[in-house]
Scaffold this motif. Structure first.
Motif, PDB file in Angstrom:
ATOM      1  N   TRP A  56      70.850  16.638  11.978  1.00 54.09           N
ATOM      2  CA  TRP A  56      70.099  17.794  11.125  1.00 54.09           C
ATOM      3  C   TRP A  56      71.182  18.914  11.033  1.00 54.09           C
ATOM      4  O   TRP A  56      71.026  19.459  10.070  1.00 54.09           O
ATOM      5  CB  TRP A  56      68.836  18.207  12.054  1.00 54.09           C
ATOM      6  CG  TRP A  56      67.701  17.125  11.605  1.00 54.09           C
ATOM      7  CD1 TRP A  56      67.723  15.739  11.277  1.00 54.09           C
ATOM      8  CD2 TRP A  56      66.340  17.292  11.621  1.00 54.09           C
ATOM      9  NE1 TRP A  56      66.811  15.030  11.311  1.00 54.09           N
ATOM     10  CE2 TRP A  56      65.687  16.082  11.694  1.00 54.09           C
ATOM     11  CE3 TRP A  56      65.589  18.433  11.891  1.00 54.09           C
ATOM     12  CZ2 TRP A  56      64.286  15.892  11.437  1.00 54.09           C
ATOM     13  CZ3 TRP A  56      64.198  18.375  11.843  1.00 54.09           C
ATOM     14  CH2 TRP A  56      63.402  17.003  11.678  1.00 54.09           C
ATOM     15  N   GLY A  57      72.012  18.928  12.096  1.00 54.46           N
ATOM     16  CA  GLY A  57      72.834  20.230  11.976  1.00 54.46           C
ATOM     17  C   GLY A  57      74.030  20.027  10.916  1.00 54.46           C
ATOM     18  O   GLY A  57      74.439  20.893  10.466  1.00 54.46           O
ATOM     19  N   ARG A  58      74.441  18.611  10.623  1.00 50.27           N
ATOM     20  CA  ARG A  58      75.213  18.292   9.501  1.00 50.27           C
ATOM     21  C   ARG A  58      74.478  18.221   8.182  1.00 50.27           C
ATOM     22  O   ARG A  58      75.066  18.089   7.278  1.00 50.27           O
ATOM     23  CB  ARG A  58      75.844  16.993   9.914  1.00 50.27           C
ATOM     24  CG  ARG A  58      76.755  16.908  11.008  1.00 50.27           C
ATOM     25  CD  ARG A  58      77.176  15.536  11.389  1.00 50.27           C
ATOM     26  NE  ARG A  58      77.661  14.904  10.227  1.00 50.27           N
ATOM     27  CZ  ARG A  58      77.822  13.579   9.729  1.00 50.27           C
ATOM     28  NH1 ARG A  58      76.703  12.879  10.258  1.00 50.27           N
ATOM     29  NH2 ARG A  58      78.359  12.976   8.835  1.00 50.27           N
ATOM     30  N   GLY A  59      73.226  18.521   8.168  1.00 54.15           N
ATOM     31  CA  GLY A  59      72.497  18.567   7.038  1.00 54.15           C
ATOM     32  C   GLY A  59      71.888  17.201   6.520  1.00 54.15           C
ATOM     33  O   GLY A  59      71.631  17.016   5.273  1.00 54.15           O
ATOM     34  N   THR A  60      71.773  16.174   7.272  1.00 55.68           N
ATOM     35  CA  THR A  60      71.569  14.923   7.157  1.00 55.68           C
ATOM     36  C   THR A  60      70.092  14.504   8.047  1.00 55.68           C
ATOM     37  O   THR A  60      69.937  15.136   9.039  1.00 55.68           O
ATOM     38  CB  THR A  60      72.661  13.831   7.601  1.00 55.68           C
ATOM     39  OG1 THR A  60      72.636  13.632   8.903  1.00 55.68           O
ATOM     40  CG2 THR A  60      73.804  14.041   6.848  1.00 55.68           C
ATOM     41  N   ALA A  61      69.598  13.659   7.515  1.00 60.15           N
ATOM     42  CA  ALA A  61      68.236  13.088   8.046  1.00 60.15           C
ATOM     43  C   ALA A  61      67.999  11.505   7.905  1.00 60.15           C
ATOM     44  O   ALA A  61      68.327  10.932   6.627  1.00 60.15           O
ATOM     45  CB  ALA A  61      67.067  13.852   7.927  1.00 60.15           C
ATOM     46  N   THR A  62      67.447  10.867   8.602  1.00 59.93           N
ATOM     47  CA  THR A  62      66.854   9.368   8.138  1.00 59.93           C
ATOM     48  C   THR A  62      65.207   9.301   7.960  1.00 59.93           C
ATOM     49  O   THR A  62      64.439   9.833   8.900  1.00 59.93           O
ATOM     50  CB  THR A  62      67.131   8.174   9.220  1.00 59.93           C
ATOM     51  OG1 THR A  62      68.736   8.244   9.755  1.00 59.93           O
ATOM     52  CG2 THR A  62      66.617   7.077   8.881  1.00 59.93           C
ATOM     53  N   PHE A  63      65.114   9.310   6.713  1.00 57.86           N
ATOM     54  CA  PHE A  63      63.739   9.355   6.195  1.00 57.86           C
ATOM     55  C   PHE A  63      62.687   7.941   6.791  1.00 57.86           C
ATOM     56  O   PHE A  63      63.150   7.153   6.847  1.00 57.86           O
ATOM     57  CB  PHE A  63      63.468   9.248   4.816  1.00 57.86           C
ATOM     58  CG  PHE A  63      64.270  10.752   4.229  1.00 57.86           C
ATOM     59  CD1 PHE A  63      63.341  12.034   4.407  1.00 57.86           C
ATOM     60  CD2 PHE A  63      65.472  10.769   3.923  1.00 57.86           C
ATOM     61  CE1 PHE A  63      64.311  13.024   4.098  1.00 57.86           C
ATOM     62  CE2 PHE A  63      66.092  11.751   3.233  1.00 57.86           C
ATOM     63  CZ  PHE A  63      65.396  13.068   3.213  1.00 57.86           C
ATOM     64  N   GLN A  64      61.514   8.516   7.115  1.00 57.69           N
ATOM     65  CA  GLN A  64      60.438   7.355   7.387  1.00 57.69           C
ATOM     66  C   GLN A  64      59.505   7.172   6.464  1.00 57.69           C
ATOM     67  O   GLN A  64      58.594   8.203   6.581  1.00 57.69           O
ATOM     68  CB  GLN A  64      60.201   7.533   9.146  1.00 57.69           C
ATOM     69  CG  GLN A  64      59.136   6.366   9.326  1.00 57.69           C
ATOM     70  CD  GLN A  64      58.577   6.491  10.843  1.00 57.69           C
ATOM     71  OE1 GLN A  64      59.545   6.689  11.795  1.00 57.69           O
ATOM     72  NE2 GLN A  64      57.153   6.739  10.881  1.00 57.69           N
ATOM     73  N   VAL A 108      71.968   8.210   1.520  1.00 51.34           N
ATOM     74  CA  VAL A 108      70.517   8.207   1.935  1.00 51.34           C
ATOM     75  C   VAL A 108      69.958   7.315   2.959  1.00 51.34           C
ATOM     76  O   VAL A 108      70.120   6.079   2.367  1.00 51.34           O
ATOM     77  CB  VAL A 108      69.393   8.532   0.731  1.00 51.34           C
ATOM     78  CG1 VAL A 108      68.242   8.834   1.304  1.00 51.34           C
ATOM     79  CG2 VAL A 108      70.314   9.654  -0.025  1.00 51.34           C
ATOM     80  N   VAL A 109      69.669   7.340   4.026  1.00 47.20           N
ATOM     81  CA  VAL A 109      68.838   6.271   4.876  1.00 47.20           C
ATOM     82  C   VAL A 109      67.396   6.323   4.832  1.00 47.20           C
ATOM     83  O   VAL A 109      67.013   7.233   5.114  1.00 47.20           O
ATOM     84  CB  VAL A 109      69.514   6.141   6.342  1.00 47.20           C
ATOM     85  CG1 VAL A 109      69.205   5.059   7.048  1.00 47.20           C
ATOM     86  CG2 VAL A 109      70.975   6.289   6.232  1.00 47.20           C
ATOM     87  N   GLU A 143      70.657   3.205   1.582  1.00 43.30           N
ATOM     88  CA  GLU A 143      70.506   2.345   2.718  1.00 43.30           C
ATOM     89  C   GLU A 143      69.208   2.171   3.241  1.00 43.30           C
ATOM     90  O   GLU A 143      68.405   3.220   3.248  1.00 43.30           O
ATOM     91  CB  GLU A 143      71.342   2.783   3.944  1.00 43.30           C
ATOM     92  CG  GLU A 143      71.259   1.785   5.014  1.00 43.30           C
ATOM     93  CD  GLU A 143      72.332   2.139   6.228  1.00 43.30           C
ATOM     94  OE1 GLU A 143      72.009   2.224   7.547  1.00 43.30           O
ATOM     95  OE2 GLU A 143      73.197   2.803   5.916  1.00 43.30           O
ATOM     96  N   VAL A 144      68.731   0.975   3.291  1.00 42.91           N
ATOM     97  CA  VAL A 144      67.492   0.877   3.654  1.00 42.91           C
ATOM     98  C   VAL A 144      67.320  -0.021   5.125  1.00 42.91           C
ATOM     99  O   VAL A 144      68.215  -0.941   5.021  1.00 42.91           O
ATOM    100  CB  VAL A 144      66.559  -0.107   2.797  1.00 42.91           C
ATOM    101  CG1 VAL A 144      66.313   1.006   1.358  1.00 42.91           C
ATOM    102  CG2 VAL A 144      67.130  -1.335   2.204  1.00 42.91           C
TER     103      VAL A 144
END
Length: 306
Positions: A56-64, A108-109, A143-144
């Motif tokens: 999150w500090g890098r500005g990314t997240a994995t969506f559920q 995007v994951v 990516e899924v």
């Protein structure tokens, strides 16, 4: 090579398992506000991922997607299990795409809970999410990380892959000997392998396939290599290997702290087997630096250890 530390002899986390708190100049708070404001779930929070501050500090997240309640109850997973109270939210794919666009994500994951209560097991929702992302972020890679689509595997694969994700991921999670005990009677080691192999056959484009292994559940290093060999035999391009962390007293106990030297050895074994990318390290998770994993496989950069 330094050996694993049995947890009975070293119950507290060893030095190599320490994680950092979010730094003051990171994007952690912005990502958290955006995700919560859009009423989205992330596996980062739901599974108590140790890398949340870094990612999150890098500005990314994995969506559920597909809600926060899983119809399975794997013995190592912290995601809430039970009977979902609501059907999939048809507006979730649009909200997710809008959030990803605001985050300016280039990779995007998207993962999900298992939804055995839904006729197509959520495949249509995955496809809608991929399409929304590609419409909103046409230059981004998608990516899924899917469930096993129990009972409708063939139809679900056709639906998801028709939306053309760039990476298709399905985690095998653990070695054959422990698979049923850890994942339950519904899951199948061989079906996981089949799903990964069949994805390449169903896709009418060169999709990358990927899978992940958790260590510290009671397996041996030789069994981990055997699992990698099974994955590679199905044409899997990317494999991730990381340390299991017991999320609560109700979950399976950690069997051992796997030493960084062993993770490097896993990396070497995976590279020898021919994987395009091997991310192996104590804090590695399936979606950890997923953009780098994809890039390594596409460019032939090869194995990486963290």
């Amino acid at each position: 090579m330094e050996p694993s530390l049995p947890v009975g002899e070293r119950p507290r986390r060893p030095e190599w398992m320490k994680v950092r708190a979010p730094s003051a100049d990171s994007q952690y708070d912005q990502v958290r506000s955006l995700v919560h404001g859009a009423r989205l779930h992330t596996i980062c929070e739901e599974a108590r991922c140790p890398n949340i501050a870094e990612c999150w500090g890098r500005g990314t997240a994995t969506f559920q997607i597909l809600g926060d309640t899983c119809t399975r109850a794997c013995r190592y997973c912290y995601v809430h299990s039970g009977q979902p109270e609501a059907p999939p939210d048809p507006l979730e794919p649009l909200r997710l795409a809008q959030a990803a666009a605001k985050m300016q994500l280039k990779h995007v994951v998207v993962t999900s809970v298992d939804r055995d209560d839904v006729r197509d097991r959520g495949a249509g929702h995955y496809a809608a999410t991929i399409r929304a992302l590609k419409a909103k972020l046409p230059e981004a890679k998608v990516e899924v990380l899917t469930p096993d689509f129990l009972g409708v595997e063939e139809e679900a694969l056709a639906t998801v892959l028709a939306a053309r994700p760039d990476v298709f991921n399905h985690n095998i999670e653990t070695v054959r000997r422990l698979h049923r005990r850890m994942r339950g009677a519904k899951a199948s080691y061989d079906k996981a392998l089949w799903l990964l192999a069949r994805a390449k056959e169903v896709a009418d484009y060169p999709v990358l396939t990927k899978s992940g292994i958790i260590v510290g559940l009671g397996e041996t290093n030789e069994e981990v290599v055997e699992t990698m060999r099974d994955l590679r035999a199905q044409g899997v391009d990317v494999v991730t290997i990381g340390q299991y962390l017991q999320p609560s007293s109700k979950h399976t106990r950690i069997d051992r702290w796997v030493h960084p030297d062993e993770f490097r050895w896993f990396r070497e074994q995976g590279e020898a087997l021919g994987f395009g990318s091997v991310f192996s390290g104590p804090l590695v998770r399936s979606s950890y630096r997923a953009d780098e994993q994809r890039h390594a496989a596409e460019t032939g950069r090869g194995a990486v250890a963290y």
